[in-house]
Design a protein around this motif. Structure first.
Motif, short mmCIF file in Angstrom:
data_model
loop_
_atom_site.label_atom_id
_atom_site.label_comp_id
_atom_site.label_asym_id
_atom_site.label_seq_id
_atom_site.Cartn_x
_atom_site.Cartn_y
_atom_site.Cartn_z
N ILE A 1 0.84 -1.21 0.00
CA ILE A 1 0.00 0.00 0.00
C ILE A 1 0.87 1.25 0.00
O ILE A 1 0.60 2.22 -0.72
CB ILE A 1 -0.95 -0.02 1.21
N LYS A 2 1.93 1.25 0.80
CA LYS A 2 2.79 2.43 0.90
C LYS A 2 3.50 2.74 -0.42
O LYS A 2 3.60 3.90 -0.83
CB LYS A 2 3.83 2.23 1.99
N HIS A 3 4.01 1.67 -1.08
CA HIS A 3 4.80 1.89 -2.29
C HIS A 3 3.94 2.02 -3.55
O HIS A 3 4.33 2.70 -4.50
CB HIS A 3 5.80 0.75 -2.48
N CYS A 4 2.79 1.38 -3.57
CA CYS A 4 1.97 1.34 -4.80
C CYS A 4 0.65 2.07 -4.60
O CYS A 4 -0.35 1.73 -5.24
CB CYS A 4 1.71 -0.11 -5.21
N TRP A 5 0.61 3.05 -3.71
CA TRP A 5 -0.68 3.68 -3.35
C TRP A 5 -1.47 4.25 -4.52
O TRP A 5 -2.70 4.24 -4.48
CB TRP A 5 -0.43 4.76 -2.29
N PRO A 6 -0.84 4.72 -5.63
CA PRO A 6 -1.71 5.22 -6.72
C PRO A 6 -2.57 4.12 -7.35
O PRO A 6 -3.63 4.44 -7.93
CB PRO A 6 -0.70 5.77 -7.73
N ARG A 7 -2.13 2.87 -7.26
CA ARG A 7 -2.89 1.77 -7.87
C ARG A 7 -3.80 1.05 -6.87
O ARG A 7 -4.47 0.10 -7.24
CB ARG A 7 -1.91 0.74 -8.46
N ILE A 8 -3.82 1.48 -5.63
CA ILE A 8 -4.58 0.77 -4.61
C ILE A 8 -6.07 1.09 -4.63
O ILE A 8 -6.90 0.18 -4.41
CB ILE A 8 -3.98 1.07 -3.22
N PRO A 9 -6.52 2.33 -4.87
CA PRO A 9 -7.96 2.61 -4.81
C PRO A 9 -8.82 1.70 -5.68
O PRO A 9 -9.93 1.33 -5.27
CB PRO A 9 -8.05 4.07 -5.28
N CYS A 10 -8.33 1.30 -6.84
CA CYS A 10 -9.13 0.42 -7.70
C CYS A 10 -9.21 -1.00 -7.15
O CYS A 10 -10.03 -1.80 -7.62
CB CYS A 10 -8.57 0.42 -9.12
N ARG A 11 -8.38 -1.31 -6.16
CA ARG A 11 -8.42 -2.62 -5.51
C ARG A 11 -8.94 -2.53 -4.08
O ARG A 11 -8.83 -3.47 -3.31
CB ARG A 11 -7.00 -3.24 -5.50
N LYS B 1 -3.28 -13.10 18.51
CA LYS B 1 -4.52 -12.53 17.99
C LYS B 1 -4.47 -11.00 18.03
O LYS B 1 -4.89 -10.33 17.07
CB LYS B 1 -5.71 -13.02 18.83
N ALA B 2 -3.94 -10.47 19.11
CA ALA B 2 -3.83 -9.02 19.22
C ALA B 2 -2.91 -8.44 18.14
O ALA B 2 -3.19 -7.38 17.57
CB ALA B 2 -3.32 -8.64 20.61
N ALA B 3 -1.81 -9.17 17.85
CA ALA B 3 -0.89 -8.71 16.81
C ALA B 3 -1.56 -8.73 15.44
O ALA B 3 -1.39 -7.79 14.63
CB ALA B 3 0.35 -9.58 16.80
N LEU B 4 -2.35 -9.77 15.17
CA LEU B 4 -3.07 -9.84 13.89
C LEU B 4 -4.06 -8.69 13.75
O LEU B 4 -4.15 -8.04 12.69
CB LEU B 4 -3.81 -11.18 13.79
N LEU B 5 -4.81 -8.43 14.80
CA LEU B 5 -5.79 -7.34 14.74
C LEU B 5 -5.12 -5.99 14.60
O LEU B 5 -5.62 -5.11 13.88
CB LEU B 5 -6.66 -7.38 16.01
N GLN B 6 -3.97 -5.81 15.26
CA GLN B 6 -3.25 -4.55 15.14
C GLN B 6 -2.72 -4.35 13.72
O GLN B 6 -2.81 -3.25 13.16
CB GLN B 6 -2.10 -4.50 16.15
N GLU B 7 -2.16 -5.40 13.14
CA GLU B 7 -1.65 -5.31 11.77
C GLU B 7 -2.78 -5.03 10.79
O GLU B 7 -2.64 -4.23 9.86
CB GLU B 7 -0.93 -6.61 11.38
N ALA B 8 -3.93 -5.69 11.00
CA ALA B 8 -5.09 -5.44 10.14
C ALA B 8 -5.58 -4.00 10.28
O ALA B 8 -5.95 -3.35 9.29
CB ALA B 8 -6.21 -6.42 10.49
N THR B 9 -5.56 -3.48 11.52
CA THR B 9 -5.95 -2.09 11.75
C THR B 9 -5.03 -1.13 10.99
O THR B 9 -5.50 -0.17 10.37
CB THR B 9 -5.90 -1.78 13.26
N ASP B 10 -3.74 -1.39 11.03
CA ASP B 10 -2.78 -0.55 10.31
C ASP B 10 -3.04 -0.59 8.80
O ASP B 10 -2.97 0.45 8.12
CB ASP B 10 -1.36 -1.00 10.60
N CYS B 11 -3.33 -1.78 8.27
CA CYS B 11 -3.61 -1.90 6.83
C CYS B 11 -4.89 -1.14 6.46
O CYS B 11 -4.94 -0.46 5.42
CB CYS B 11 -3.76 -3.37 6.45
N LEU B 12 -5.93 -1.26 7.28
CA LEU B 12 -7.18 -0.55 7.00
C LEU B 12 -6.97 0.96 7.05
O LEU B 12 -7.55 1.71 6.24
CB LEU B 12 -8.24 -0.97 8.01
N THR B 13 -6.15 1.41 7.97
CA THR B 13 -5.86 2.85 8.07
C THR B 13 -5.13 3.34 6.83
O THR B 13 -5.46 4.41 6.28
CB THR B 13 -5.01 3.13 9.32
N LEU B 14 -4.17 2.59 6.36
CA LEU B 14 -3.44 2.97 5.14
C LEU B 14 -4.37 2.96 3.93
O LEU B 14 -4.28 3.83 3.05
CB LEU B 14 -2.27 2.01 4.92
N LEU B 15 -5.25 1.97 3.87
CA LEU B 15 -6.22 1.93 2.77
C LEU B 15 -7.11 3.17 2.80
O LEU B 15 -7.48 3.71 1.74
CB LEU B 15 -7.08 0.66 2.88
#
Length: 491
Positions: A397-407, A434-448
């Motif tokens: 997401i960080k490196h390819c952010w211009p191509r992410i909205p369509c996905r 489980k907490a680590a998974l949820l935290q990583e998912a939260t970070d990904c959703l925030t970047l999205l």
């Protein structure tokens, strides 16, 4: 052969002559037992000799000590592969321990002479014998099928005393020399190993590959570049073996070479391309440990292969070895069902994305399929694969952010599904995981959300109304809070 007693030897008879006679006697018999009379006589001869006088008066002492060390090292060598089955497991270790005791006696006497004569006289006499003593020590100092605690202890003492007598503070200094211009004993050691490091003979002595690799690891830059022609062929030879253990050992030797030889020397004569092709072929083998070693080595080889070139904006950037390797990895990752291999691939995916940066967009279609597929599969209590894939998704997401909205829709669904699965998980997965998974998912959703100008936050607002799971709601609220906070901060 009749030998005069060493204690009763006439003063006019050269000491080196007695040593050579004892050496010949020790090799004339058919038995290799280290407790034979010749060895005992040699030990008594070393103990009784006046070493300061001998080092000054006997011109043949250096040659004789070299011959003695060579013979003793040969007697203590592990049995050849074809002879190992018939030989008792403990006989070789006992023999090595006794030979090591003789080496200790010799080095102790040389150390005592060093105090009265100075280092130069002792080093001149010990120079031919030192590489043989070193090889004996490395052969037996670690736990191997042909060693025992007693032989390991003696070998370690021999190595420590050898370093002390030669005035070296470490094995590295012993091999490479004190400075880059001062030659050490690496060339002499490699010269002794060379006859055993060819295609026909390198497996005859089971210790050869371990001596070579351990010695190689002790020498670093800038010294290693001077020996490239001696070390590269054996490393390629070992890595090309059919046994997985040898492949991994050879690849680790190649990795050490890549890290410690200058890029200019690796590029010369197309050596870097030879290394690349040898490593690339290993990527087709389904062995996790080998794949891990190969990928680590390739990541350090890419800067050598892909020299920085001035890119013209009017021309497309050409693909390179890193693109080829990532393409092959993604091809293997997508259908892979074996957990160990999945974890290995996922563990290294982020490093490739980090290296390619924006050029990762070339592989985005297949990368998207791999990420979604790995997020769906439970990976055991440690959840290593899913955690690593989430890390790779963040970098994508960080490196390819211009191509992410369509996905956006595809990634959002995959992340929310994983969050729900983790929240409902009743297996043995520890709560910190489980907490680590949820935290990583939260970070990904925030970047999205940042990439899509707040679309994720808007969609999650509708999801809050129908969701009843506290963990899922907590994750959604964190995304909303982080997005709101960063928006206020102007990011």
């Amino acid at each position: 052969m009749e030998l005069e007693s060493p204690r009763g030897a006439s003063p006019g008879q050269p000491f080196s002559g007695l040593l050579q006679q004892l050496t010949c006697q020790g090799t004339a018999g058919t038995e290799r037992a280290a407790g034979d009379p010749a060895l005992q006589e040699l030990d008594a001869l070393i103990e009784a000799a006046d070493w300061p006088a001998l080092l000054q008066e006997d011109p043949g002492i250096a040659q004789a000590l070299g011959q003695v060390a060579r013979t003793l090292g040969g007697q203590a060598a592990p049995a050849k592969v074809e002879d190992a089955r018939s030989a008792p497991a403990t006989s070789g270790a006992e023999r090595a321990a006794r030979v090591g005791a003789v080496f200790l006696q010799l080095l102790q006497r040389m150390e005592a002479a060093r105090g009265s004569l100075g280092p130069a006289a002792v080093m001149a006499a010990l120079c031919p014998a030192a590489p043989y003593i070193y090889i004996f020590s490395v052969t037996h100092c670690q736990e191997r099928p042909w060693t025992s605690p007693a032989s390991q202890e003696v070998a370690q003492e021999v190595l420590a005393l050898l370093l002390r007598v030669t005035g070296c503070v470490s094995v590295s200094e012993f091999l490479r020399g004190e400075t880059a211009d001062q030659g050490g004993r690496f060339t002499a050691v490699m010269g002794l190993l060379r006859p055993e490091l060819n295609k026909e003979s390198w497996k005859n002595n089971p210790a050869t590959k371990h001596i070579f690799s351990w010695t190689l690891y002790q020498v670093t830059r800038p010294w290693l570049s001077h020996h490239l022609e001696r070390i590269l062929p054996p490393s390629l030879l070992i890595s090309d073996d059919y046994q997985n253990e040898n492949k991994i050992l050879g690849v680790r030797c190649l990795h050490h070479i890549v890290l410690n030889v200058s890029a200019a020397d690796l590029r010369q004569f197309n050596r870097a391309q030879v290394l690349y092709h040898a490593l690339f072929n290993h990527l087709y083998t389904p062995e996790p440990d080998l794949i891990q070693a190969v990928l680590e080595c390739l990541l350090d080889l890419f800067p050598v292969l892909e020299r920085p070139l001035q890119w013209k904006a009017t021309e497309p950037r050409s693909s390179g070895p890193c693109d080829d390797v990532l393409q092959l990895i993604l091809t293997h990752m997508e259908p892979e069902y074996r957990l160990l291999l999945r974890r290995t691939y996922a563990r290294n995916l982020s490093a490739f994305i980090e290296r390619l940066g924006i050029l990762t967009v070339r592989h985005l279609k297949r990368l998207e399929q791999v990420i979604i597929g790995y997020l769906e599969v439970y990976d055991g209590p440690e959840e290593e694969a899913r955690l690593r894939i989430l890390e790779a998704l963040k970098l994508t997401i960080k490196h390819c952010w211009p191509r992410i909205p369509c996905r956006l829709e595809v990634f959002l669904k995959a992340l929310l599904k994983m969050v729900c699965d983790v929240a409902k998980d009743q297996s043995l997965t520890p709560e910190p995981v489980k907490a680590a998974l949820l935290q990583e998912a939260t970070d990904c959703l925030t970047l999205l959300d940042h990439c899509s100008a707040g679309q994720v936050t808007s969609l999650l607002t509708k999801a809050v109304q129908s969701c009843k799971d506290d963990k899922v709601l907590d994750c959604i609220r964190k995304v909303q809070e982080l997005s709101g906070r960063t928006t206020k901060a102007g990011t």
